[in-house]
Write a protein that holds these residues in place. Structure first.
Motif, PDB file in Angstrom:
ATOM      1  N   ALA A  56       0.813  -1.218   0.000  1.00  0.00           N
ATOM      2  CA  ALA A  56       0.000   0.000   0.000  1.00  0.00           C
ATOM      3  C   ALA A  56       0.849   1.273   0.000  1.00  0.00           C
ATOM      4  O   ALA A  56       1.822   1.393   0.737  1.00  0.00           O
ATOM      5  N   PHE A  57       0.447   2.222  -0.834  1.00  0.00           N
ATOM      6  CA  PHE A  57       0.996   3.574  -0.906  1.00  0.00           C
ATOM      7  C   PHE A  57      -0.135   4.504  -0.474  1.00  0.00           C
ATOM      8  O   PHE A  57      -1.261   4.375  -0.943  1.00  0.00           O
ATOM      9  N   GLU A  58       0.149   5.485   0.407  1.00  0.00           N
ATOM     10  CA  GLU A  58      -0.976   6.153   1.058  1.00  0.00           C
ATOM     11  C   GLU A  58      -0.688   7.612   1.403  1.00  0.00           C
ATOM     12  O   GLU A  58       0.434   7.972   1.765  1.00  0.00           O
ATOM     13  N   PHE A  59      -1.730   8.437   1.289  1.00  0.00           N
ATOM     14  CA  PHE A  59      -1.745   9.787   1.841  1.00  0.00           C
ATOM     15  C   PHE A  59      -2.747   9.809   2.990  1.00  0.00           C
ATOM     16  O   PHE A  59      -3.786   9.143   2.933  1.00  0.00           O
ATOM     17  N   LEU A  71       2.558  11.616   3.781  1.00  0.00           N
ATOM     18  CA  LEU A  71       2.742  10.533   2.810  1.00  0.00           C
ATOM     19  C   LEU A  71       3.286   9.316   3.531  1.00  0.00           C
ATOM     20  O   LEU A  71       4.266   9.406   4.278  1.00  0.00           O
ATOM     21  N   TRP A  72       2.640   8.159   3.318  1.00  0.00           N
ATOM     22  CA  TRP A  72       3.034   6.913   3.960  1.00  0.00           C
ATOM     23  C   TRP A  72       3.548   5.954   2.890  1.00  0.00           C
ATOM     24  O   TRP A  72       2.802   5.552   1.986  1.00  0.00           O
ATOM     25  N   LYS A 114       5.466   1.472   8.324  1.00  0.00           N
ATOM     26  CA  LYS A 114       5.644   2.269   7.107  1.00  0.00           C
ATOM     27  C   LYS A 114       6.544   3.470   7.382  1.00  0.00           C
ATOM     28  O   LYS A 114       6.687   3.918   8.523  1.00  0.00           O
ATOM     29  N   PHE A 115       7.149   3.981   6.307  1.00  0.00           N
ATOM     30  CA  PHE A 115       7.925   5.210   6.379  1.00  0.00           C
ATOM     31  C   PHE A 115       6.989   6.384   6.100  1.00  0.00           C
ATOM     32  O   PHE A 115       6.134   6.316   5.204  1.00  0.00           O
TER      33      PHE A 115
END
Length: 351
Positions: A56-59, A71-72, A114-115
């Motif tokens: 997952a890529f996330e805001f 931003l995650w 997550k970063f």
């Protein structure tokens, strides 16, 4: 035995189970992009493809008036901040690099694995590029190897617009997409994620000996209960888990205050045996600040959709007005949702 009493008994019997808590009150999927928002108006926008290397890529953005977007970034396989200090994320839109982020520029959230990028200017640069692009390329290189994934941006703009609507930012100068000239005025909100998030003036109700909710207060992980603290048009509403949870239900207490004044616990209007009544605790409560509609759904343990459902409106003066009460005891799978249950009130509704 009444529907409410039978359901309450079921909740007590299942108290040793892990409470499910309520789900986010709203969300929407557009192509590969998925949005979800809690009742405290914390919204996330995710691209999820479990077949890709990155997950997952996330805001994310909270409902607070002063909140920024964060931003995650997913943790690449085998990567930890300490073991790969030279690791670098590359973010490109339509083949042109927009951001180059070292792990030292990012925080690592242990709970989510997550970063996180919190730098406002960098996040804004990426958002602006994504609004006009067709594809995002995310890659990582470090001692554990190189990883990359491509993300189709179809649906991204629509998802930003949806979050603006949910958070009441459309037409304001802090909107993500629907930017206007209006100055932010509200709602101002946050999630109740810990005991410290409960306003100090009412905290004793949940932790002090003899507090109205102390005996059954689930204080270990409040994030999953979707409580909130919302201020809008001079009215403050605070919803906190109170009473035992169960496999399907979690009870809540509601507090109200005016113009930063004292918070007081308020009851939920109800109808019992055709007469006005009140409930001190309601189950699986959701609230939509945009429509000022609050609902509660006390679920039965059956396989089908069944239970007891209430719908209230919050007036401009801060009072809850009961609009509907519906119930369905036959857990036979014949109902699509609680709004299709037969009306108990107002009397004379269609079954």
């Amino acid at each position: 035995m009444t529907v409410r009493r039978s359901f309450a008994a079921a909740c007590l019997l299942s108290a040793l189970l892990v409470p499910a808590g309520v789900q986010a009150w709203t969300g929407k999927d557009i192509d590969k992009w998925s949005t979800s928002c809690t009742s405290g108006l914390t919204c996330s926008l995710r691209y999820e493809d479990f077949y890709e290397q990155f997950g997952a890529f996330e805001f994310r953005r909270s409902g607070a008036l002063s909140s920024d977007v964060t931003l995650w970034l997913p943790k690449p396989p085998g990567v930890s901040r300490n073991l790969d200090p030279g690791g670098i994320f590359h973010l490109a839109v339509d083949g042109k690099e927009v951001l180059r982020l070292t792990l030292q520029q990012l925080k690592f959230d242990v709970e989510w694995g997550k970063f996180v990028l919190t730098d406002r200017a960098s996040v804004q640069i990426l958002l602006e590029a994504l609004k006009t692009g067709a594809a995002l390329q995310l890659s990582y290189e470090g001692v554990t190897g190189k990883f990359s994934t491509d993300m189709n941006l179809a649906g991204f703009r629509g998802s930003l617009f949806f979050i603006d609507d949910v958070q009441g930012r459309r037409g304001r100068n802090d909107a993500l997409l629907a930017v206007g000239q209006n100055v932010p005025e509200g709602p101002d909100s946050k999630d109740i994620e810990s005991i410290d998030d409960i306003p100090a003036s009412i905290r004793d109700d949940f932790i002090a000996p003899g507090g109205s909710c102390t005996e059954s207060f689930m204080s270990d992980d409040l994030k999953r209960y979707n409580g909130f603290d919302i201020s809008m048009s001079g009215i403050r509403l605070v919803l906190v888990p109170c009473s035992e949870g169960g496999a399907h239900n979690q009870g809540y207490a509601l507090y109200r205050g005016y113009y930063n004044g004292t918070l007081s616990r308020i009851s939920f209007p109800d109808i019992a045996e055709g007469k006005p009544s009140v409930s001190e605790v309601e189950y699986n409560v959701d609230f939509d600040p945009a429509t000022r509609i609050m609902t509660a759904f006390l679920k039965d343990n059956g396989m089908g959709i069944c239970g007891l459902w209430h719908k209230w409106e919050l007036t401009l003066e801060g009072h809850l007005v009961l609009l509907e009460k519906r119930s369905w005891e036959e857990c036979d799978g014949s109902r699509d949702g609680p709004e299709s249950f037969p009306l108990e009130w107002p009397v004379g509704g269609q079954p």
